[in-house]
Design an enzyme around this catalytic site. Sequence first.
Site, PDB file in Angstrom:
ATOM      1  N   GLU A   5       0.834  -1.205   0.000  1.00 22.31           N
ATOM      2  CA  GLU A   5       0.000   0.000   0.000  1.00 22.31           C
ATOM      3  C   GLU A   5       0.870   1.257   0.000  1.00 22.31           C
ATOM      4  O   GLU A   5       1.878   1.328   0.696  1.00 22.31           O
ATOM      5  CB  GLU A   5      -0.908   0.010   1.233  1.00 22.31           C
ATOM      6  CG  GLU A   5      -1.921  -1.118   1.251  1.00 22.31           C
ATOM      7  CD  GLU A   5      -2.999  -0.952   0.184  1.00 22.31           C
ATOM      8  OE1 GLU A   5      -3.171   0.161  -0.345  1.00 22.31           O
ATOM      9  OE2 GLU A   5      -3.676  -1.971  -0.125  1.00 22.31           O
ATOM     10  N   ARG A  12     -17.557  -0.881   6.613  1.00 21.05           N
ATOM     11  CA  ARG A  12     -18.729  -1.429   5.926  1.00 21.05           C
ATOM     12  C   ARG A  12     -19.294  -2.645   6.672  1.00 21.05           C
ATOM     13  O   ARG A  12     -20.475  -2.938   6.605  1.00 21.05           O
ATOM     14  CB  ARG A  12     -18.359  -1.810   4.478  1.00 21.05           C
ATOM     15  CG  ARG A  12     -19.546  -1.945   3.546  1.00 21.05           C
ATOM     16  CD  ARG A  12     -19.102  -2.056   2.092  1.00 21.05           C
ATOM     17  NE  ARG A  12     -18.197  -3.168   1.858  1.00 21.05           N
ATOM     18  CZ  ARG A  12     -18.564  -4.454   1.842  1.00 21.05           C
ATOM     19  NH1 ARG A  12     -19.802  -4.803   2.048  1.00 21.05           N
ATOM     20  NH2 ARG A  12     -17.667  -5.405   1.617  1.00 21.05           N
ATOM     21  N   CYS A  64      -7.604  -2.801   8.200  1.00 19.03           N
ATOM     22  CA  CYS A  64      -6.288  -2.813   7.548  1.00 19.03           C
ATOM     23  C   CYS A  64      -5.743  -1.400   7.429  1.00 19.03           C
ATOM     24  O   CYS A  64      -4.598  -1.129   7.808  1.00 19.03           O
ATOM     25  CB  CYS A  64      -6.378  -3.463   6.159  1.00 19.03           C
ATOM     26  SG  CYS A  64      -6.626  -5.256   6.222  1.00 19.03           S
ATOM     27  N   HIS A  86      -1.043  -5.868   1.408  1.00 21.18           N
ATOM     28  CA  HIS A  86      -2.249  -6.684   1.272  1.00 21.18           C
ATOM     29  C   HIS A  86      -1.949  -7.935   0.455  1.00 21.18           C
ATOM     30  O   HIS A  86      -1.204  -7.880  -0.526  1.00 21.18           O
ATOM     31  CB  HIS A  86      -3.353  -5.883   0.565  1.00 21.18           C
ATOM     32  CG  HIS A  86      -4.336  -5.249   1.499  1.00 21.18           C
ATOM     33  ND1 HIS A  86      -4.588  -3.902   1.535  1.00 21.18           N
ATOM     34  CD2 HIS A  86      -5.160  -5.793   2.443  1.00 21.18           C
ATOM     35  CE1 HIS A  86      -5.519  -3.641   2.452  1.00 21.18           C
ATOM     36  NE2 HIS A  86      -5.868  -4.764   3.020  1.00 21.18           N
TER      37      HIS A  86
END
Lengths: 214, 214, 214, 214
Positions: C79, C89, C142, C166
């Site tokens: 990332e 979510r 994350c 990831h």
Amino acid sequence: MKVLITGFDPFGGETVNPALEAVKQLDGIEIAGAKVVTREIPTVRGKSIAALKKAIEDVQPEIVIAVGQAGGRMEITPERIAINVDDFRIPDNEGNQVIDEAVVPESPAAYWSTLPIKKIVAELRQEGIPASVSNSAGTFVCNHIFYGLMHHLQQEGSIRRGGFIHIPYLPQQAAKLSGQPSMALDIIVRGLKKAIEATIMAKTDERHSGGTIC
Amino acid sequence: MKVLITGFDPFGGETVNPALEAVKQLDGIEIAGAKVVTREIPTVRGKSIAALKKAIEDVQPEIVIAVGQAGGRMEITPERIAINVDDFRIPDNEGNQVIDEAVVPESPAAYWSTLPIKKIVAELRQEGIPASVSNSAGTFVCNHIFYGLMHHLQQEGSIRRGGFIHIPYLPQQAAKLSGQPSMALDIIVRGLKKAIEATIMAKTDERHSGGTIC
Amino acid sequence: MKVLITGFDPFGGETVNPALEAVKQLDGIEIAGAKVVTREIPTVRGKSIAALKKAIEDVQPEIVIAVGQAGGRMEITPERIAINVDDFRIPDNEGNQVIDEAVVPESPAAYWSTLPIKKIVAELRQEGIPASVSNSAGTFVCNHIFYGLMHHLQQEGSIRRGGFIHIPYLPQQAAKLSGQPSMALDIIVRGLKKAIEATIMAKTDERHSGGTIC
Amino acid sequence: MKVLITGFDPFGGETVNPALEAVKQLDGIEIAGAKVVTREIPTVRGKSIAALKKAIEDVQPEIVIAVGQAGGRMEITPERIAINVDDFRIPDNEGNQVIDEAVVPESPAAYWSTLPIKKIVAELRQEGIPASVSNSAGTFVCNHIFYGLMHHLQQEGSIRRGGFIHIPYLPQQAAKLSGQPSMALDIIVRGLKKAIEATIMAKTDERHSGGTIC
């Protein structure tokens, strides 16, 4: 000349079926000298084919195009081939959920569309409407009626041409689902009109590549 | 009992064909009492079918499985149906790029796989290997040889069972392409072994849904 | 030199977290002269950062890499940037489901990874392991721990380098979910080892394009 | 009250930029008592920000929304955050193809949009227009101008609100590209009008989940 266009009633939890909405707008119009007649077909195994045969008998069209919704697709996709299997991942509108049964027992594995699918795709793209040939209509009621149609037309002696065209979700469906492609109703309607016109005008299909590697 | 497994040589600019790499690792092994024999097949219209028929004649297998690469797929996908059309979006390895010609002229529109595709998918998933039924093998050389195989087996009198299984890119291919799914070679090999075993053990296929809505 | 690698416990209904499985295999090994120490981190807002800070205090590593699962991705993705927002979510493992709250109130909008992300991607691809730079770590736990980590390292005075990587689903997860890409555990482990080595060896990052148009 | 809306000239080989086509249709209209003023911005590093600042100086708007094309997206996506990096995978319209340079050197890593992005998404969906929050505006000219805008607004003292909205390809673009999602121009225009209205009416943003797991 008469052209019969059919659309399904909504299925899979949807309250709208874009195919039906689009088809309704074609009812009674004239394209290239031909009269367009439309019918709503139940999203039900067996009954859908029965309703379609009845409509053909009533209307006596030269061309028959069944239209259905393909959630997840982003283009108008004329189908190349109908296969003789019902393998329903979800139940139809009367709860039938069969696995690996024939659409029509003791019949060929598949029938080709007799629409000029390559010409339809070429003319839609020419008009700025996203379109591609599809090599699988799935194994649900869309493929079911497509197979039923082509089997019937072949048994009649191929006096009529016919096939199936899948269309995307409408924007209002995609707005609820999130993360799904859609196509505006007026573009779908323009695309279907162009597909009808291309079918009327075509003697034979054109030869453009519409294949997929796998 | 003998099982013939074929893999294509590389195509479409690739220097490796994962199908062939996987197939090579199966050569000569024994699965559920059956001997596995493998052959490399040219990615060429016509010649691929001729090479396959010759291999069947030489090996006299009870089961024939052609294996091919499906770039973009993320699972091992046994194919349900072979269709009688060559519509090549890219040229094959000898430059043939035909559009809408029959694989075998004057022959049926399609043949069903005679592998237990639902059972294969169920057993692979059970083993933790991603797998799904595919309803289209495309219109390139993979579908070409699949159709050629099924036509040949049918003409012989269906004394052998056969079909086609698509496999993903290898990781080293995806590393060069970027943005493509892949599967490790050892998982593909385990998956193909399991598929062979499932085919040997199955008298008839199981009934699990493997359909798609469209 | 010591390298701290963390993995989350499983979340979102999964019983396995590939990050943790991969991380476990790195525990205690030596890479380019550095000792790798690993820790399991709870998938919980706040507690994950507290556990990470505690681990840093205990281990005193020069390099800290948090590893997490990115369902749906097909490559190993270092990332680029951590953003100061929690917008969950789904609930975390203790039922927290916050919307648009800061990870660390009154703090910068974002922090850059201080790992050599371009070099990591280049070296993984060189090894045949699919990899890409990612420009968004999402807004769940994350990104939460990634932001918490970079904020902590900056407050310490940037004496350590750190970031987040990831990784895809494992094949056994994809086999249950169907239609999801995956990566074999041994390839993920090889990829993480290579990423650690690249980080140890790099003084500064290389300049390769890793951008996206949008 | 005045609202400034900008669109880019075409880039990446396209002859049309849907952002610009949509933006043109908003010029001079009135929404919720506010006057909409539009400007075309060059798809060029640096010059795009200069042109935007000049437009802000001329127009003196209370709200600034830059609009750009996101090929491959299927929804209207208000961007959450602008990041301080130019990493151009393709050259801009004057051939600049920089890698990992700051948009504005010695400046924060990122700025938040000051548009009510959650409210915009909620209202568009309510209207049947597909929309989602995006957590990455990429690293090309769209993110470049977004960062340049937010940096400028912050330096002015946050007297104006602003942000960036990505829109899909138009159908005529998708028709040429094949396999890409699109959105009709009139739906994009309706969506942008609704977004402007939502921004004018909102004092603060609403709290709906708009997050992604990764």
